[in-house]
Write a protein that holds these residues in place. Structure first.
Motif, PDB file in Angstrom:
ATOM      1  N   ARG A  93       4.565 -30.191  33.032  1.00 51.88           N
ATOM      2  CA  ARG A  93       3.259 -29.513  32.996  1.00 51.88           C
ATOM      3  C   ARG A  93       3.166 -28.395  34.030  1.00 51.88           C
ATOM      4  O   ARG A  93       2.532 -27.379  33.807  1.00 51.88           O
ATOM      5  N   HIS A  94       3.773 -28.612  35.196  1.00 49.12           N
ATOM      6  CA  HIS A  94       3.664 -27.640  36.286  1.00 49.12           C
ATOM      7  C   HIS A  94       4.859 -26.687  36.359  1.00 49.12           C
ATOM      8  O   HIS A  94       4.975 -25.943  37.334  1.00 49.12           O
ATOM      9  N   HIS A  95       5.720 -26.735  35.360  1.00 47.33           N
ATOM     10  CA  HIS A  95       6.914 -25.865  35.342  1.00 47.33           C
ATOM     11  C   HIS A  95       7.696 -26.014  36.646  1.00 47.33           C
ATOM     12  O   HIS A  95       8.083 -25.029  37.271  1.00 47.33           O
ATOM     13  N   ALA A  96       7.921 -27.260  37.039  1.00 51.31           N
ATOM     14  CA  ALA A  96       8.557 -27.564  38.317  1.00 51.31           C
ATOM     15  C   ALA A  96      10.073 -27.661  38.223  1.00 51.31           C
ATOM     16  O   ALA A  96      10.717 -28.168  39.118  1.00 51.31           O
ATOM     17  N   ASN A 104       5.439 -25.249  42.667  1.00 46.70           N
ATOM     18  CA  ASN A 104       5.248 -25.971  41.410  1.00 46.70           C
ATOM     19  C   ASN A 104       5.699 -27.416  41.529  1.00 46.70           C
ATOM     20  O   ASN A 104       5.095 -28.308  40.927  1.00 46.70           O
ATOM     21  N   ILE A 105       6.752 -27.655  42.272  1.00 49.21           N
ATOM     22  CA  ILE A 105       7.219 -29.025  42.490  1.00 49.21           C
ATOM     23  C   ILE A 105       6.160 -29.807  43.266  1.00 49.21           C
ATOM     24  O   ILE A 105       5.808 -30.929  42.903  1.00 49.21           O
ATOM     25  N   ILE A 106       5.622 -29.201  44.311  1.00 45.41           N
ATOM     26  CA  ILE A 106       4.571 -29.856  45.100  1.00 45.41           C
ATOM     27  C   ILE A 106       3.350 -30.133  44.234  1.00 45.41           C
ATOM     28  O   ILE A 106       2.765 -31.217  44.287  1.00 45.41           O
ATOM     29  N   ALA A 107       2.961 -29.172  43.409  1.00 43.72           N
ATOM     30  CA  ALA A 107       1.807 -29.376  42.520  1.00 43.72           C
ATOM     31  C   ALA A 107       2.055 -30.547  41.574  1.00 43.72           C
ATOM     32  O   ALA A 107       1.161 -31.369  41.343  1.00 43.72           O
ATOM     33  N   ALA A 108       3.262 -30.639  41.029  1.00 41.42           N
ATOM     34  CA  ALA A 108       3.587 -31.739  40.115  1.00 41.42           C
ATOM     35  C   ALA A 108       3.516 -33.082  40.826  1.00 41.42           C
ATOM     36  O   ALA A 108       2.953 -34.056  40.305  1.00 41.42           O
ATOM     37  N   VAL A 109       4.061 -33.144  42.029  1.00 40.29           N
ATOM     38  CA  VAL A 109       4.067 -34.414  42.774  1.00 40.29           C
ATOM     39  C   VAL A 109       2.653 -34.771  43.216  1.00 40.29           C
ATOM     40  O   VAL A 109       2.267 -35.938  43.185  1.00 40.29           O
ATOM     41  N   ARG A 110       1.869 -33.781  43.603  1.00 40.86           N
ATOM     42  CA  ARG A 110       0.476 -34.051  43.978  1.00 40.86           C
ATOM     43  C   ARG A 110      -0.282 -34.659  42.802  1.00 40.86           C
ATOM     44  O   ARG A 110      -1.044 -35.607  42.974  1.00 40.86           O
ATOM     45  N   GLU A 111      -0.067 -34.095  41.617  1.00 38.16           N
ATOM     46  CA  GLU A 111      -0.727 -34.654  40.430  1.00 38.16           C
ATOM     47  C   GLU A 111      -0.266 -36.093  40.204  1.00 38.16           C
ATOM     48  O   GLU A 111      -1.081 -36.986  40.002  1.00 38.16           O
ATOM     49  N   PHE A 112       1.032 -36.301  40.233  1.00 38.16           N
ATOM     50  CA  PHE A 112       1.604 -37.630  40.008  1.00 38.16           C
ATOM     51  C   PHE A 112       1.110 -38.613  41.067  1.00 38.16           C
ATOM     52  O   PHE A 112       0.816 -39.774  40.747  1.00 38.16           O
ATOM     53  N   GLY A 170      -1.608 -38.607  42.462  1.00 37.19           N
ATOM     54  CA  GLY A 170      -3.053 -38.817  42.355  1.00 37.19           C
ATOM     55  C   GLY A 170      -3.845 -38.043  43.372  1.00 37.19           C
ATOM     56  O   GLY A 170      -4.987 -38.368  43.668  1.00 37.19           O
ATOM     57  N   ARG A 171      -3.246 -36.965  43.902  1.00 32.60           N
ATOM     58  CA  ARG A 171      -3.927 -36.164  44.936  1.00 32.60           C
ATOM     59  C   ARG A 171      -4.742 -35.026  44.369  1.00 32.60           C
ATOM     60  O   ARG A 171      -5.604 -34.515  45.023  1.00 32.60           O
ATOM     61  N   ASP A 172      -4.412 -34.563  43.166  1.00 32.94           N
ATOM     62  CA  ASP A 172      -5.228 -33.589  42.453  1.00 32.94           C
ATOM     63  C   ASP A 172      -4.702 -33.431  41.038  1.00 32.94           C
ATOM     64  O   ASP A 172      -3.648 -33.945  40.705  1.00 32.94           O
ATOM     65  N   ALA A 173      -5.411 -32.729  40.223  1.00 33.96           N
ATOM     66  CA  ALA A 173      -4.985 -32.563  38.813  1.00 33.96           C
ATOM     67  C   ALA A 173      -4.505 -31.172  38.538  1.00 33.96           C
ATOM     68  O   ALA A 173      -4.664 -30.277  39.248  1.00 33.96           O
TER      69      ALA A 173
END
Length: 153
Positions: free
Chosen positions: A96-99, A140-148, A150-153
């Motif tokens: 989803r985050h193109h990570a 993008n990797i950080i965004a993906a892990v944050r979503e996973f 549960g830190r943000d969507a």
């Protein structure tokens, strides 16, 4: 020629009893002897993290560890995490985050990040610090892990 050593280990939940050369690296054993090609070998110096596997639940660089050293241990590769379903949400977030782009570093990231639920930003960055990616940059990797996590969507 070096004598071979008998080892017994569990790899991705399967009992494995084999003879290995005392100098056989774990990365080579996994890839070439067992056909587990998700463990990538990049720098061969433990810097890039592409060869990361879990030994006894802890992330280790399989390019720096001898196969004989995992005798009696539980080893989990990215294939084992995938088969158990442990990576489904993380893989989806990466997508989803193109990570990922070329994907070479991705298995090492996924293994390093297994069980990342509930991590805060500092813990996420600490887990990521041992893996190098030349394609995506890390946002993008950080965004993906944050979503996973549960830190943000």
């Amino acid at each position: 020629m070096h004598s071979r050593r008998s080892i017994s280990t569990r790899i991705n939940g399967q009992e494995v009893r084999v003879e290995v050369s005392p100098r056989r690296l774990l990365a080579d054993f996994l890839r070439h002897d067992l056909g587990l090609h998700g463990t990538h070998v990049g720098c061969e110096q433990g810097v890039c993290g592409a060869c990361t596997v879990l030994v006894g639940g802890a992330p280790v660089r399989s390019c720096l560890l001898l196969a004989a050293q995992v005798d009696g241990s539980e080893v989990t590769t990215v294939e084992g995490l995938h088969a158990s379903g442990a990576l489904a949400g993380l893989e989806a977030a990466f997508h989803r985050h193109h990570a990922l782009q070329c994907g070479f570093c991705t298995p090492g990231f996924l293994v390093s990040l297994a069980g990342a639920h509930g991590l805060d930003e500092a813990e996420i960055r600490e887990r990521l610090s041992g893996n190098l990616c030349r394609c995506t940059g890390y946002q993008n990797i950080i965004a993906a892990v944050r979503e996973f996590a549960g830190r943000d969507a």
